[in-house]
Design a protein around this motif. Structure first.
Motif, PDB file in Angstrom:
ATOM      1  N   LEU A  80       1.087  -0.834   0.202  1.00  9.79           N
ATOM      2  CA  LEU A  80      -0.053   0.226   0.371  1.00  9.79           C
ATOM      3  C   LEU A  80       1.088   1.501   0.230  1.00  9.79           C
ATOM      4  CD1 LEU A  80      -2.547  -1.010   2.417  1.00  9.79           C
ATOM      5  CD2 LEU A  80      -2.703  -1.011   0.381  1.00  9.79           C
ATOM      6  N   GLU A  81       2.544   0.897   0.092  1.00 11.48           N
ATOM      7  CA  GLU A  81       3.027   2.227  -0.063  1.00 11.48           C
ATOM      8  C   GLU A  81       2.937   2.981   1.154  1.00 11.48           C
ATOM      9  OE1 GLU A  81       3.119   3.870  -3.816  1.00 11.48           O
ATOM     10  OE2 GLU A  81       4.974   5.438  -3.329  1.00 11.48           O
ATOM     11  N   GLU A  82       2.475   2.570   2.281  1.00 11.32           N
ATOM     12  CA  GLU A  82       2.111   3.209   3.863  1.00 11.32           C
ATOM     13  C   GLU A  82       3.408   2.894   4.323  1.00 11.32           C
ATOM     14  OE1 GLU A  82      -0.662   4.317   4.793  1.00 11.32           O
ATOM     15  OE2 GLU A  82       1.068   5.094   5.922  1.00 11.32           O
ATOM     16  N   TYR A  83       3.832   4.289   4.244  1.00 12.81           N
ATOM     17  CA  TYR A  83       5.196   4.465   5.073  1.00 12.81           C
ATOM     18  C   TYR A  83       5.137   5.216   6.561  1.00 12.81           C
ATOM     19  CZ  TYR A  83       7.424   1.419   1.259  1.00 12.81           C
ATOM     20  OH  TYR A  83       7.445   0.415   0.039  1.00 12.81           O
ATOM     21  N   GLY A  84       3.950   5.397   6.472  1.00 14.19           N
ATOM     22  CA  GLY A  84       3.433   6.774   7.509  1.00 14.19           C
ATOM     23  C   GLY A  84       5.391   6.812   9.375  1.00 14.19           C
ATOM     24  N   LEU A  85       4.542   5.313   9.097  1.00 17.46           N
ATOM     25  CA  LEU A  85       5.241   4.544  10.660  1.00 17.46           C
ATOM     26  C   LEU A  85       6.861   5.085  10.500  1.00 17.46           C
ATOM     27  CD1 LEU A  85       4.396   3.328  12.968  1.00 17.46           C
ATOM     28  CD2 LEU A  85       4.723   1.248  11.969  1.00 17.46           C
ATOM     29  N   MET A  86       7.548   5.171   9.945  1.00 16.91           N
ATOM     30  CA  MET A  86       8.976   5.307   8.870  1.00 16.91           C
ATOM     31  C   MET A  86       9.434   6.681   9.911  1.00 16.91           C
ATOM     32  SD  MET A  86      12.122   3.717   8.871  1.00 16.91           S
ATOM     33  CE  MET A  86      12.154   2.510   8.747  1.00 16.91           C
ATOM     34  N   HIS A  87       7.885   7.754   8.839  1.00 16.02           N
ATOM     35  CA  HIS A  87       8.423   8.907   9.061  1.00 16.02           C
ATOM     36  C   HIS A  87       8.400   8.990  11.252  1.00 16.02           C
ATOM     37  CE1 HIS A  87       8.629  10.063   4.439  1.00 16.02           C
ATOM     38  NE2 HIS A  87       9.560  10.589   4.719  1.00 16.02           N
ATOM     39  N   VAL A  88       7.489   9.244  11.512  1.00 20.72           N
ATOM     40  CA  VAL A  88       6.897   9.148  12.802  1.00 20.72           C
ATOM     41  C   VAL A  88       8.679   8.343  13.565  1.00 20.72           C
ATOM     42  CG1 VAL A  88       6.049   8.378  14.211  1.00 20.72           C
ATOM     43  CG2 VAL A  88       4.442   8.647  12.673  1.00 20.72           C
ATOM     44  N   LYS A  89       9.098   7.621  12.778  1.00 22.85           N
ATOM     45  CA  LYS A  89      10.057   6.893  13.826  1.00 22.85           C
ATOM     46  C   LYS A  89      11.320   8.262  13.561  1.00 22.85           C
ATOM     47  CE  LYS A  89      13.963   4.418  14.176  1.00 22.85           C
ATOM     48  NZ  LYS A  89      15.299   4.898  13.294  1.00 22.85           N
ATOM     49  N   LEU A  90      11.347   8.895  11.935  1.00 23.42           N
ATOM     50  CA  LEU A  90      12.253   9.876  12.070  1.00 23.42           C
ATOM     51  C   LEU A  90      12.193  10.540  13.394  1.00 23.42           C
ATOM     52  CD1 LEU A  90      13.457   9.401   8.759  1.00 23.42           C
ATOM     53  CD2 LEU A  90      14.514   9.000  10.339  1.00 23.42           C
ATOM     54  N   TYR A  91      10.734  11.379  12.910  1.00 29.05           N
ATOM     55  CA  TYR A  91      10.346  12.290  13.920  1.00 29.05           C
ATOM     56  C   TYR A  91      10.869  12.546  15.513  1.00 29.05           C
ATOM     57  CZ  TYR A  91       7.321  15.239  16.311  1.00 29.05           C
ATOM     58  OH  TYR A  91       6.609  17.056  16.657  1.00 29.05           O
ATOM     59  N   GLU A  92      10.026  11.221  15.733  1.00 29.90           N
ATOM     60  CA  GLU A  92      10.647  10.865  17.330  1.00 29.90           C
ATOM     61  C   GLU A  92      11.738  11.203  17.637  1.00 29.90           C
ATOM     62  OE1 GLU A  92       8.905   7.287  18.306  1.00 29.90           O
ATOM     63  OE2 GLU A  92       6.752   8.389  18.565  1.00 29.90           O
ATOM     64  N   ASP A  93      12.931  10.451  16.504  1.00 30.45           N
ATOM     65  CA  ASP A  93      14.635  11.368  16.717  1.00 30.45           C
ATOM     66  C   ASP A  93      14.973  12.675  16.517  1.00 30.45           C
ATOM     67  OD1 ASP A  93      14.646   8.362  16.383  1.00 30.45           O
ATOM     68  OD2 ASP A  93      16.385   8.581  14.453  1.00 30.45           O
ATOM     69  N   ILE A  94      13.792  13.528  16.343  1.00 24.94           N
ATOM     70  CA  ILE A  94      14.095  15.187  16.160  1.00 24.94           C
ATOM     71  C   ILE A  94      13.183  15.637  17.539  1.00 24.94           C
ATOM     72  CG2 ILE A  94      13.165  17.121  15.094  1.00 24.94           C
ATOM     73  CD1 ILE A  94      13.130  15.463  12.946  1.00 24.94           C
ATOM     74  N   SER A  95      12.198  15.101  18.459  1.00 22.02           N
ATOM     75  CA  SER A  95      11.692  15.368  19.161  1.00 22.02           C
ATOM     76  C   SER A  95      11.968  14.960  20.123  1.00 22.02           C
ATOM     77  CB  SER A  95      10.053  15.208  18.769  1.00 22.02           C
ATOM     78  OG  SER A  95      11.055  13.537  19.729  1.00 22.02           O
ATOM     79  N   GLN A  96      13.398  13.894  19.907  1.00 31.55           N
ATOM     80  CA  GLN A  96      13.875  13.455  21.704  1.00 31.55           C
ATOM     81  C   GLN A  96      15.595  13.841  21.095  1.00 31.55           C
ATOM     82  OE1 GLN A  96      14.055   9.165  22.176  1.00 31.55           O
ATOM     83  NE2 GLN A  96      11.513   9.235  22.317  1.00 31.55           N
ATOM     84  N   HIS A  97      15.894  13.773  20.249  1.00 31.94           N
ATOM     85  CA  HIS A  97      17.481  14.265  19.880  1.00 31.94           C
ATOM     86  C   HIS A  97      18.058  15.624  19.467  1.00 31.94           C
ATOM     87  CE1 HIS A  97      18.286  10.378  21.773  1.00 31.94           C
ATOM     88  NE2 HIS A  97      17.284  10.068  20.580  1.00 31.94           N
ATOM     89  N   GLY A  98      16.589  16.202  19.034  1.00 32.41           N
ATOM     90  CA  GLY A  98      17.017  17.877  18.309  1.00 32.41           C
ATOM     91  C   GLY A  98      17.222  17.424  16.640  1.00 32.41           C
ATOM     92  N   ALA A  99      17.406  15.907  16.813  1.00 36.23           N
ATOM     93  CA  ALA A  99      18.376  15.881  15.312  1.00 36.23           C
ATOM     94  C   ALA A  99      17.721  14.166  15.128  1.00 36.23           C
ATOM     95  CB  ALA A  99      20.011  15.654  14.411  1.00 36.23           C
ATOM     96  N   ILE A 100      17.808  13.681  13.582  1.00 35.82           N
ATOM     97  CA  ILE A 100      17.744  12.818  13.222  1.00 35.82           C
ATOM     98  C   ILE A 100      18.878  11.840  13.645  1.00 35.82           C
ATOM     99  CG2 ILE A 100      16.968  10.418  11.194  1.00 35.82           C
ATOM    100  CD1 ILE A 100      15.570  13.162   9.541  1.00 35.82           C
ATOM    101  N   SER A 101      18.594  10.793  14.900  1.00 40.21           N
ATOM    102  CA  SER A 101      19.736   9.980  15.368  1.00 40.21           C
ATOM    103  C   SER A 101      20.553   8.697  14.517  1.00 40.21           C
ATOM    104  CB  SER A 101      19.431   9.932  16.691  1.00 40.21           C
ATOM    105  OG  SER A 101      19.046   9.305  16.972  1.00 40.21           O
ATOM    106  N   THR A 102      18.883   8.680  13.329  1.00 39.83           N
ATOM    107  CA  THR A 102      19.575   7.397  13.465  1.00 39.83           C
ATOM    108  C   THR A 102      20.858   7.169  11.801  1.00 39.83           C
ATOM    109  OG1 THR A 102      17.582   6.449  12.699  1.00 39.83           O
ATOM    110  CG2 THR A 102      18.536   5.345  10.901  1.00 39.83           C
ATOM    111  N   SER A 103      22.039   6.454  12.450  1.00 37.09           N
ATOM    112  CA  SER A 103      23.008   6.838  12.189  1.00 37.09           C
ATOM    113  C   SER A 103      23.136   5.433  10.748  1.00 37.09           C
ATOM    114  CB  SER A 103      24.109   6.946  12.999  1.00 37.09           C
ATOM    115  OG  SER A 103      24.334   6.152  13.808  1.00 37.09           O
TER     116      SER A 103
END
Lengths: 286, 191
Positions: free
Chosen positions: A144-167
């Motif tokens: 379904l090309e339903e990738y919203g969850l992945m963007h939520v994960k990256l967003y949570e990175d930003i809200s917790q660490h101030g940047a996308i911490s996935t390295s």
């Protein structure tokens, strides 16, 4: 040569893998299930990559194996020896001379050419797996090309660490359709995923093969206000002085001294051979 | 037919010949518009060398093969069965289908995969009189800017590409020449 079939696997297994590779190339980034075989090495040591390499190699190839950029670690040495013994192919440590490169967790610094094939060893091929453990659900999300969850994960990175911490294993969208795990390469390597060479990915334990053809659009997921950044340690290499290569940090003693060296050993060696020097080259530290 | 025709014409050295043939097949599938030479098999007429070699490289008892029209002769069936063990099937069940474009018939009868498993689609091996890097303009994965390839039927192939990520994938064979068109390729008519 020896008593093995060429490149170890039997022909029927190779045909099955080859059919999966062709479908993978036809649908870039989509994970094709395949009947992964037991290999004479444990899962986690690159059984997926080894099976893809075995199905891809011809006797004319020159084979290179790297593990985190290095040609001389246990994993790389044993896989190189495996194919020297079972396929009788030439092997090399020089990126430019290789026609097939199997890699664990790095893309070489040297730009790959259209005559080369790079095979990635993949532990967890499903980029959504840590967000949704059920295979039936992640299949549906991809369909379904339903990738919203992945963007939520990256967003949570930003809200917790101030940047996308996935390295590392930083998710990408391939050809504007499938979100793909580029294997645990550092995100520094992500921009190189758009390359001239054919890229094949093999996950042995998880029984998946996927592929990215040359010149395919590969976009690292990000946000307009938090764009993707390919980061590395902010140092030059202490051996060859390179400022643009991905670095390993090495602790040198109990006093906390450390050095930064290129993770790509062939790149570092060839630069030193050309006379480039780093901070520690004169001390004979290595 | 003579036993000679049925039993001969396979690979001399299966692992090596198949490895070279697969490299050619993989290269053209990864780079739509490129043409590679492929050989190793000597299949009975009317199968071309390229189509015969491709069948020996990719087919075995796990793949159903559809022989379309004039290709569906006793000789071809026996040759394919002896060398690959692949079951012969009708078009809707086929994993691989071989024939000329006209005889392969409407693409809608072949499997185009499912949304969750788009890989479960038919690969068509289309026998062509000629194969040239000319004609329809191709863009998409595997193509640097644009490529050109002589395609048998542009509207049907565009309709197939519009199904992406579903759809069939194509090999085009002519003599010992091989090209491919995956479903991911966008096709523009010449002009």
């Amino acid at each position: 040569m020896n008593e093995y079939n060429f490149a170890y696997l039997d022909e029927q297994t190779k045909r099955m893998i080859r059919r999966a590779i062709l479908k993978g190339l036809a649908v870039p980034g989509y994970q094709v299930p395949f009947a992964s075989r037991e290999m004479p090495m444990p899962y986690g040591w690159g059984t997926g990559g080894v099976q893809v390499s075995a199905a891809t190699l011809t006797p004319d190839d020159t084979f290179k194996v790297i593990d985190q950029g290095a040609d001389d670690t246990t994993n790389a040495v044993s896989i190189r020896k495996f194919f020297e013994n079972t396929a009788g192919v030439e092997t090399t440590e020089e990126t430019e001379k290789a026609t097939v490169i199997q890699t664990r967790h790095r893309i070489p610094e040297a730009k790959l050419t259209g005559d080369q094939i790079i095979v990635y060893q993949v532990p967890i091929p499903e980029p959504l797996r840590f967000l949704e453990p059920r295979e039936t659900e992640t299949r549906k999300m991809h369909s379904l090309e339903e990738y919203g969850l992945m963007h939520v994960k990256l967003y949570e990175d930003i809200s917790q660490h101030g940047a996308i911490s996935t390295s590392y294993a930083y998710p990408v969208k391939v050809s504007e359709r499938y979100v793909m795990d580029p294997s645990p390469i550092p995100k520094f390597d992500n921009p190189k995923l758009e390359m001239d060479a054919i890229q094949l990915f093999g996950a042995g334990r998880e029984q998946r093969i996927y592929a990215v053809p040359p010149h395919t659009k590969v976009v690292s997921l990000d946000f307009e206000d938090y764009p993707f950044e390919a980061t590395k340690a902010d140092h030059p290499c202490d051996l060859c002085g390179a400022e643009d290569s991905y670095l390993d940090e090495v602790i040198m003693d109990d006093a906390g001294n450390r050095m930064f060296v290129c993770s790509d050993t062939d790149f570092c060696r060839s630069r030193r051979a050309q006379g480039h020097e780093g901070r520690l080259s004169k001390e004979g530290a290595v | 037919m003579s036993a000679q025709t049925q039993f001969s014409g396979g690979f001399d050295n299966a692992p090596i010949d198949a490895a070279h043939a697969f490299r050619a097949a993989m290269t053209v599938m990864a780079r739509p518009g490129e043409i590679r030479l492929i050989s190793g098999a000597q299949p009975p007429a009317p199968l071309s060398v390229a189509a015969g070699t491709l069948l020996l490289t990719l087919c075995d008892p796990e793949t159903r093969v559809h022989l379309a029209g004039d290709l569906d002769t006793g000789t071809v069936r026996q040759w394919l069965t002896f060398h690959t063990g692949a079951p012969i099937s009708e078009a809707p069940e086929a994993d691989f289908a071989v024939g000329s474009w006209q005889e392969l018939g409407p693409l809608s009868q072949y499997r185009s995969g499912t949304p969750e498993y788009p890989d479960r689609s038919t690969t068509l091996i289309v026998e062509c009189d000629d194969l040239q890097q000319a004609g329809a303009e191709l863009t998409g994965p595997g193509i640097k800017d644009t490529a050109r390839l002589s395609l048998p039927n542009v509207p049907a192939l565009r309709a197939n590409a519009a199904l992406y990520p579903l759809g069939c994938d194509f090999f085009f064979t002519s003599g010992d020449r091989l090209a491919a068109l995956p479903r991911s390729t966008q096709i523009r008519v010449e002009g």
